[in-house]
Write a protein that holds these residues in place. Structure first.
Motif, PDB file in Angstrom:
ATOM      1  N   LYS A  57      11.250  12.087  11.527  1.00 20.65           N
ATOM      2  CA  LYS A  57      12.588  12.204  10.947  1.00 20.65           C
ATOM      3  C   LYS A  57      13.575  11.338  11.726  1.00 20.65           C
ATOM      4  O   LYS A  57      13.527  11.291  12.955  1.00 20.65           O
ATOM      5  N   PRO A  58      14.473  10.661  10.990  1.00 21.09           N
ATOM      6  CA  PRO A  58      15.479   9.852  11.690  1.00 21.09           C
ATOM      7  C   PRO A  58      16.516  10.745  12.364  1.00 21.09           C
ATOM      8  O   PRO A  58      16.901  11.772  11.820  1.00 21.09           O
ATOM      9  N   THR A  59      16.921  10.348  13.548  1.00 16.03           N
ATOM     10  CA  THR A  59      18.024  11.011  14.242  1.00 16.03           C
ATOM     11  C   THR A  59      18.948   9.921  14.753  1.00 16.03           C
ATOM     12  O   THR A  59      18.664   8.731  14.602  1.00 16.03           O
ATOM     13  N   CYS A  60      19.999  10.322  15.398  1.00 20.08           N
ATOM     14  CA  CYS A  60      20.940   9.331  15.917  1.00 20.08           C
ATOM     15  C   CYS A  60      20.331   8.486  17.037  1.00 20.08           C
ATOM     16  O   CYS A  60      20.785   7.380  17.304  1.00 20.08           O
ATOM     17  N   CYS A  61      19.316   8.980  17.679  1.00 16.65           N
ATOM     18  CA  CYS A  61      18.834   8.337  18.911  1.00 16.65           C
ATOM     19  C   CYS A  61      17.394   7.839  18.877  1.00 16.65           C
ATOM     20  O   CYS A  61      16.896   7.361  19.886  1.00 16.65           O
ATOM     21  N   LYS A  65      15.793   5.524  16.634  1.00 21.19           N
ATOM     22  CA  LYS A  65      15.515   4.399  15.739  1.00 21.19           C
ATOM     23  C   LYS A  65      14.326   3.564  16.221  1.00 21.19           C
ATOM     24  O   LYS A  65      13.416   3.261  15.463  1.00 21.19           O
ATOM     25  N   LYS A  66      14.315   3.192  17.490  1.00 24.63           N
ATOM     26  CA  LYS A  66      13.239   2.360  18.045  1.00 24.63           C
ATOM     27  C   LYS A  66      11.915   3.123  18.085  1.00 24.63           C
ATOM     28  O   LYS A  66      10.889   2.631  17.629  1.00 24.63           O
ATOM     29  N   SER A  67      11.915   4.337  18.630  1.00 20.70           N
ATOM     30  CA  SER A  67      10.657   5.080  18.750  1.00 20.70           C
ATOM     31  C   SER A  67      10.106   5.451  17.371  1.00 20.70           C
ATOM     32  O   SER A  67       8.891   5.439  17.167  1.00 20.70           O
ATOM     33  N   ARG A  68      10.967   5.727  16.425  1.00 22.49           N
ATOM     34  CA  ARG A  68      10.547   6.026  15.052  1.00 22.49           C
ATOM     35  C   ARG A  68       9.864   4.812  14.443  1.00 22.49           C
ATOM     36  O   ARG A  68       8.783   4.914  13.859  1.00 22.49           O
ATOM     37  N   ALA A  69      10.491   3.642  14.593  1.00 23.85           N
ATOM     38  CA  ALA A  69       9.908   2.406  14.059  1.00 23.85           C
ATOM     39  C   ALA A  69       8.564   2.113  14.737  1.00 23.85           C
ATOM     40  O   ALA A  69       7.611   1.699  14.081  1.00 23.85           O
ATOM     41  N   MET A  70       8.493   2.340  16.034  1.00 19.52           N
ATOM     42  CA  MET A  70       7.238   2.090  16.769  1.00 19.52           C
ATOM     43  C   MET A  70       6.128   3.013  16.270  1.00 19.52           C
ATOM     44  O   MET A  70       4.994   2.574  16.080  1.00 19.52           O
ATOM     45  N   LYS A  71       6.430   4.277  16.066  1.00 22.00           N
ATOM     46  CA  LYS A  71       5.411   5.229  15.619  1.00 22.00           C
ATOM     47  C   LYS A  71       4.937   4.910  14.204  1.00 22.00           C
ATOM     48  O   LYS A  71       3.741   4.944  13.923  1.00 22.00           O
ATOM     49  N   HIS A  72       5.869   4.589  13.311  1.00 19.19           N
ATOM     50  CA  HIS A  72       5.482   4.257  11.944  1.00 19.19           C
ATOM     51  C   HIS A  72       4.712   2.936  11.900  1.00 19.19           C
ATOM     52  O   HIS A  72       3.691   2.830  11.213  1.00 19.19           O
ATOM     53  N   ALA A  73       5.169   1.940  12.648  1.00 24.21           N
ATOM     54  CA  ALA A  73       4.464   0.652  12.693  1.00 24.21           C
ATOM     55  C   ALA A  73       3.081   0.824  13.314  1.00 24.21           C
ATOM     56  O   ALA A  73       2.108   0.222  12.848  1.00 24.21           O
ATOM     57  N   THR A  74       2.967   1.639  14.347  1.00 25.89           N
ATOM     58  CA  THR A  74       1.673   1.885  14.979  1.00 25.89           C
ATOM     59  C   THR A  74       0.689   2.476  13.982  1.00 25.89           C
ATOM     60  O   THR A  74      -0.464   2.060  13.917  1.00 25.89           O
ATOM     61  N   TYR A  75       1.140   3.419  13.187  1.00 25.72           N
ATOM     62  CA  TYR A  75       0.252   4.014  12.194  1.00 25.72           C
ATOM     63  C   TYR A  75      -0.285   2.925  11.257  1.00 25.72           C
ATOM     64  O   TYR A  75      -1.489   2.849  10.998  1.00 25.72           O
ATOM     65  N   LEU A  76       0.617   2.076  10.766  1.00 26.43           N
ATOM     66  CA  LEU A  76       0.217   1.028   9.823  1.00 26.43           C
ATOM     67  C   LEU A  76      -0.628  -0.059  10.483  1.00 26.43           C
ATOM     68  O   LEU A  76      -1.606  -0.540   9.896  1.00 26.43           O
ATOM     69  N   ARG A 128       0.842  -1.193   0.000  1.00 20.09           N
ATOM     70  CA  ARG A 128       0.000   0.000   0.000  1.00 20.09           C
ATOM     71  C   ARG A 128       0.877   1.243   0.000  1.00 20.09           C
ATOM     72  O   ARG A 128       2.061   1.178   0.310  1.00 20.09           O
ATOM     73  N   THR A 129       0.284   2.373  -0.301  1.00 18.89           N
ATOM     74  CA  THR A 129       1.032   3.620  -0.231  1.00 18.89           C
ATOM     75  C   THR A 129       1.230   4.003   1.237  1.00 18.89           C
ATOM     76  O   THR A 129       0.346   3.787   2.053  1.00 18.89           O
ATOM     77  N   CYS A 130       2.376   4.547   1.539  1.00 19.10           N
ATOM     78  CA  CYS A 130       2.690   4.920   2.917  1.00 19.10           C
ATOM     79  C   CYS A 130       3.026   6.397   3.020  1.00 19.10           C
ATOM     80  O   CYS A 130       3.883   6.797   3.811  1.00 19.10           O
ATOM     81  N   ASP A 131       2.366   7.197   2.223  1.00 20.88           N
ATOM     82  CA  ASP A 131       2.632   8.638   2.198  1.00 20.88           C
ATOM     83  C   ASP A 131       2.573   9.276   3.573  1.00 20.88           C
ATOM     84  O   ASP A 131       3.311  10.212   3.866  1.00 20.88           O
ATOM     85  N   GLU A 132       1.695   8.775   4.431  1.00 19.03           N
ATOM     86  CA  GLU A 132       1.493   9.380   5.754  1.00 19.03           C
ATOM     87  C   GLU A 132       2.733   9.265   6.648  1.00 19.03           C
ATOM     88  O   GLU A 132       2.917  10.061   7.560  1.00 19.03           O
ATOM     89  N   ILE A 133       3.580   8.261   6.405  1.00 15.13           N
ATOM     90  CA  ILE A 133       4.762   8.059   7.254  1.00 15.13           C
ATOM     91  C   ILE A 133       6.057   8.246   6.465  1.00 15.13           C
ATOM     92  O   ILE A 133       7.124   7.817   6.899  1.00 15.13           O
ATOM     93  N   GLU A 134       5.949   8.906   5.308  1.00 13.37           N
ATOM     94  CA  GLU A 134       7.122   9.209   4.494  1.00 13.37           C
ATOM     95  C   GLU A 134       7.261  10.725   4.383  1.00 13.37           C
ATOM     96  O   GLU A 134       6.280  11.453   4.527  1.00 13.37           O
ATOM     97  N   PRO A 135       8.486  11.210   4.127  1.00 15.41           N
ATOM     98  CA  PRO A 135       8.658  12.659   4.004  1.00 15.41           C
ATOM     99  C   PRO A 135       7.846  13.202   2.829  1.00 15.41           C
ATOM    100  O   PRO A 135       7.676  12.520   1.825  1.00 15.41           O
ATOM    101  N   GLY A 136       7.334  14.381   2.987  1.00  8.55           N
ATOM    102  CA  GLY A 136       6.547  15.010   1.930  1.00  8.55           C
ATOM    103  C   GLY A 136       5.321  15.680   2.500  1.00  8.55           C
ATOM    104  O   GLY A 136       5.052  15.616   3.696  1.00  8.55           O
ATOM    105  N   PRO A 137       4.544  16.307   1.623  1.00  6.88           N
ATOM    106  CA  PRO A 137       3.381  17.075   2.085  1.00  6.88           C
ATOM    107  C   PRO A 137       2.312  16.226   2.768  1.00  6.88           C
ATOM    108  O   PRO A 137       1.593  16.721   3.621  1.00  6.88           O
ATOM    109  N   ARG A 138       2.185  14.952   2.429  1.00 10.01           N
ATOM    110  CA  ARG A 138       1.175  14.093   3.056  1.00 10.01           C
ATOM    111  C   ARG A 138       1.731  13.357   4.265  1.00 10.01           C
ATOM    112  O   ARG A 138       1.008  12.650   4.948  1.00 10.01           O
ATOM    113  N   GLY A 139       3.001  13.509   4.535  1.00 10.96           N
ATOM    114  CA  GLY A 139       3.647  12.773   5.613  1.00 10.96           C
ATOM    115  C   GLY A 139       3.471  13.381   6.988  1.00 10.96           C
ATOM    116  O   GLY A 139       4.451  13.649   7.696  1.00 10.96           O
TER     117      GLY A 139
END
Length: 123
Positions: free
Chosen positions: A75-79, A81-92, A59-70
């Motif tokens: 945004k990835p940072t050095c610290c 990785k886990k919380s970013r993956a959790m937030k994106h996975a939670t959305y899906l 499926r399209t994942c515009d909501e969790i990708e950079p851009g106007p619909r995201g």
């Protein structure tokens, strides 16, 4: 070669588990407007990332990708990785939950508080 085989095996296991571990939470079927499926804290970042990658192939994942619909893109940072993956996975996971009325036992859990934050709203 062993790394590629191992990664492919993990992805295959993930797909099998996601498909076979889906559950109909009968108590919540009539109240999905007040429940959300969110990523479990104890799921590895690797497994969450594999889930995100596979889901975004289907499926399209515009909501969790950079851009106007995201609006739910983190945004990835050095610290983070886990919380970013959790937030994106939670959305899906929640998107699938609202569509199919099932939440993956392996990756997700049902909660009664919206995970929405800031500009990111969940279906």
């Amino acid at each position: 070669m062993a790394k590629k085989t191992s990664a492919a095996l993990r992805l295959l296991c993930l797909l099998v588990c996601v498909v076979t571990c889906m559950t109909d939470d009968e108590d919540n079927l009539s109240s999905t407007n007040f429940t959300w499926c969110v990523a479990r804290d104890n799921v590895s970042t690797t497994l969450l990332q594999a889930y995100i990658k596979e889901t975004c192939r289907r499926r399209t994942c515009d909501e969790i990708e950079p851009g106007p619909r995201g609006l739910c893109y983190v945004k990835p940072t050095c610290c983070n990785k886990k919380s970013r993956a959790m937030k994106h996975a939670t959305y899906l996971l929640n998107w699938e939950y609202k569509k199919t009325l099932s939440c993956s036992k392996l990756l997700g859990k049902i909660v009664y508080d919206s995970p929405a934050r800031g500009r990111c709203s969940y279906p």
